[in-house]
Scaffold this motif. Structure first.
Motif, PDB file in Angstrom:
ATOM      1  N   VAL A  49       0.699  -1.164   0.089  1.00 62.18           N
ATOM      2  CA  VAL A  49       0.052  -0.018  -0.254  1.00 62.18           C
ATOM      3  C   VAL A  49       0.926   1.320   0.007  1.00 62.18           C
ATOM      4  CG1 VAL A  49      -1.832   1.327   1.364  1.00 62.18           C
ATOM      5  CG2 VAL A  49      -1.971  -1.242   1.163  1.00 62.18           C
ATOM      6  N   LEU A  50       1.865   1.253   0.965  1.00 61.30           N
ATOM      7  CA  LEU A  50       2.743   2.555   0.915  1.00 61.30           C
ATOM      8  C   LEU A  50       3.637   2.707  -0.304  1.00 61.30           C
ATOM      9  CD1 LEU A  50       4.062   2.194   4.414  1.00 61.30           C
ATOM     10  CD2 LEU A  50       2.553   3.411   3.754  1.00 61.30           C
ATOM     11  N   ALA A  51       3.968   1.468  -0.968  1.00 58.04           N
ATOM     12  CA  ALA A  51       4.570   1.413  -2.299  1.00 58.04           C
ATOM     13  C   ALA A  51       3.678   2.048  -3.329  1.00 58.04           C
ATOM     14  CB  ALA A  51       5.173   0.468  -2.643  1.00 58.04           C
ATOM     15  N   TYR A  52       2.383   1.617  -3.498  1.00 57.47           N
ATOM     16  CA  TYR A  52       1.582   2.189  -4.437  1.00 57.47           C
ATOM     17  C   TYR A  52       1.233   3.672  -4.152  1.00 57.47           C
ATOM     18  CZ  TYR A  52      -2.821   2.419  -7.212  1.00 57.47           C
ATOM     19  OH  TYR A  52      -3.413   2.905  -8.131  1.00 57.47           O
ATOM     20  N   GLU A  53       1.216   4.023  -2.848  1.00 62.62           N
ATOM     21  CA  GLU A  53       0.860   5.698  -2.684  1.00 62.62           C
ATOM     22  C   GLU A  53       2.062   6.334  -3.255  1.00 62.62           C
ATOM     23  OE1 GLU A  53       0.231   5.462   1.552  1.00 62.62           O
ATOM     24  OE2 GLU A  53      -2.020   4.834   1.504  1.00 62.62           O
ATOM     25  N   GLN A  54       3.337   5.930  -2.989  1.00 65.00           N
ATOM     26  CA  GLN A  54       4.508   6.565  -3.410  1.00 65.00           C
ATOM     27  C   GLN A  54       4.446   6.647  -4.794  1.00 65.00           C
ATOM     28  OE1 GLN A  54       8.033   5.504  -1.366  1.00 65.00           O
ATOM     29  NE2 GLN A  54       9.253   6.822  -2.670  1.00 65.00           N
ATOM     30  N   ALA A  55       4.084   5.683  -5.690  1.00 60.90           N
ATOM     31  CA  ALA A  55       4.078   5.542  -7.057  1.00 60.90           C
ATOM     32  C   ALA A  55       3.131   6.616  -7.421  1.00 60.90           C
ATOM     33  CB  ALA A  55       3.715   4.306  -7.544  1.00 60.90           C
ATOM     34  N   GLN A  56       2.138   6.844  -6.734  1.00 61.11           N
ATOM     35  CA  GLN A  56       0.859   7.657  -7.311  1.00 61.11           C
ATOM     36  C   GLN A  56       1.064   9.243  -6.972  1.00 61.11           C
ATOM     37  OE1 GLN A  56      -1.482   6.269  -9.248  1.00 61.11           O
ATOM     38  NE2 GLN A  56       0.029   4.638  -8.790  1.00 61.11           N
ATOM     39  N   LEU A  57       2.425   9.524  -6.235  1.00 58.81           N
ATOM     40  CA  LEU A  57       2.591  10.799  -5.934  1.00 58.81           C
ATOM     41  C   LEU A  57       3.313  11.663  -6.949  1.00 58.81           C
ATOM     42  CD1 LEU A  57       2.674  12.056  -3.068  1.00 58.81           C
ATOM     43  CD2 LEU A  57       5.198  11.797  -3.139  1.00 58.81           C
ATOM     44  N   HIS A  58       2.533  13.010  -6.910  1.00 60.25           N
ATOM     45  CA  HIS A  58       2.974  13.824  -8.199  1.00 60.25           C
ATOM     46  C   HIS A  58       3.403  15.140  -7.359  1.00 60.25           C
ATOM     47  CE1 HIS A  58       2.341  11.259 -11.779  1.00 60.25           C
ATOM     48  NE2 HIS A  58       1.578  10.570 -10.868  1.00 60.25           N
ATOM     49  N   GLY A  59       4.343  15.996  -7.929  1.00 64.16           N
ATOM     50  CA  GLY A  59       4.606  17.279  -7.617  1.00 64.16           C
ATOM     51  C   GLY A  59       3.743  18.157  -8.193  1.00 64.16           C
ATOM     52  N   ALA A  60       3.901  19.460  -7.797  1.00 61.36           N
ATOM     53  CA  ALA A  60       3.161  20.595  -8.429  1.00 61.36           C
ATOM     54  C   ALA A  60       3.134  20.460  -9.778  1.00 61.36           C
ATOM     55  CB  ALA A  60       3.414  21.702  -7.885  1.00 61.36           C
TER      56      ALA A  60
ATOM     57  N   ALA B 132       6.433  12.935 -11.319  1.00 58.09           N
ATOM     58  CA  ALA B 132       6.384  12.320 -10.328  1.00 58.09           C
ATOM     59  C   ALA B 132       7.369  12.527  -9.193  1.00 58.09           C
ATOM     60  CB  ALA B 132       6.860  10.837 -10.512  1.00 58.09           C
ATOM     61  N   ALA B 133       7.041  12.722  -7.967  1.00 56.23           N
ATOM     62  CA  ALA B 133       7.892  13.279  -6.946  1.00 56.23           C
ATOM     63  C   ALA B 133       8.497  11.959  -6.129  1.00 56.23           C
ATOM     64  CB  ALA B 133       7.088  14.081  -6.014  1.00 56.23           C
ATOM     65  N   SER B 134       9.325  12.202  -5.334  1.00 56.68           N
ATOM     66  CA  SER B 134      10.151  11.184  -4.594  1.00 56.68           C
ATOM     67  C   SER B 134      10.137  11.517  -3.291  1.00 56.68           C
ATOM     68  CB  SER B 134      11.429  10.845  -5.128  1.00 56.68           C
ATOM     69  OG  SER B 134      11.949   9.739  -4.430  1.00 56.68           O
ATOM     70  N   ILE B 135       9.451  10.643  -2.269  1.00 54.30           N
ATOM     71  CA  ILE B 135       9.649  10.743  -0.700  1.00 54.30           C
ATOM     72  C   ILE B 135      10.201   9.472  -0.131  1.00 54.30           C
ATOM     73  CG2 ILE B 135       8.038  12.495  -0.774  1.00 54.30           C
ATOM     74  CD1 ILE B 135       6.105  10.273   0.580  1.00 54.30           C
TER      75      ILE B 135
END
Length: 100
Positions: A77-88, A92-95
């Motif tokens: 779930v955490l990996a999927y959430e990170q893959a869906q993360l996008h910057g302004a 794709a953003a990285s955290i």
């Protein structure tokens, strides 16, 4: 004493315990965190039916079927959430996410 109502929302993850019997060097008990469909739907504020449709369409996070029940590993779930993360800017953003 009056009964206390159940706590809501449920715990952010459910802990299952696996016993090691074949390897004497391994620890005797390991905790594995999972979310069921209802817990994940509440986490993401969406319908359980959406998660069912995503599984049918082979979208969404990886899941397990255990005894006819669908569960999601918390790490997936955490990996999927990170893959869906996008910057302004739409990129794709990285955290870094710490799992405890």
């Amino acid at each position: 004493l009056p009964r206390q109502p159940p706590t809501f929302p449920p715990a952010p993850y459910r802990t299952f315990v696996r016993m090691f019997t074949h390897d004497h060097d391994a620890p005797s008990v390991t905790a594995i965190r999972h979310l069921n469909q209802l817990e994940l739907a509440r986490r993401w504020r969406m319908s359980e039916r959406t998660l069912e449709r995503w599984r049918w369409l082979k979208k969404g996070p990886t899941y397990l079927k255990v005894g006819g029940h669908v569960v999601y590993r918390f790490e997936d779930v955490l990996a999927y959430e990170q893959a869906q993360l996008h910057g302004a800017d739409g990129q794709a953003a990285s955290i870094t996410v710490a799992v405890r």
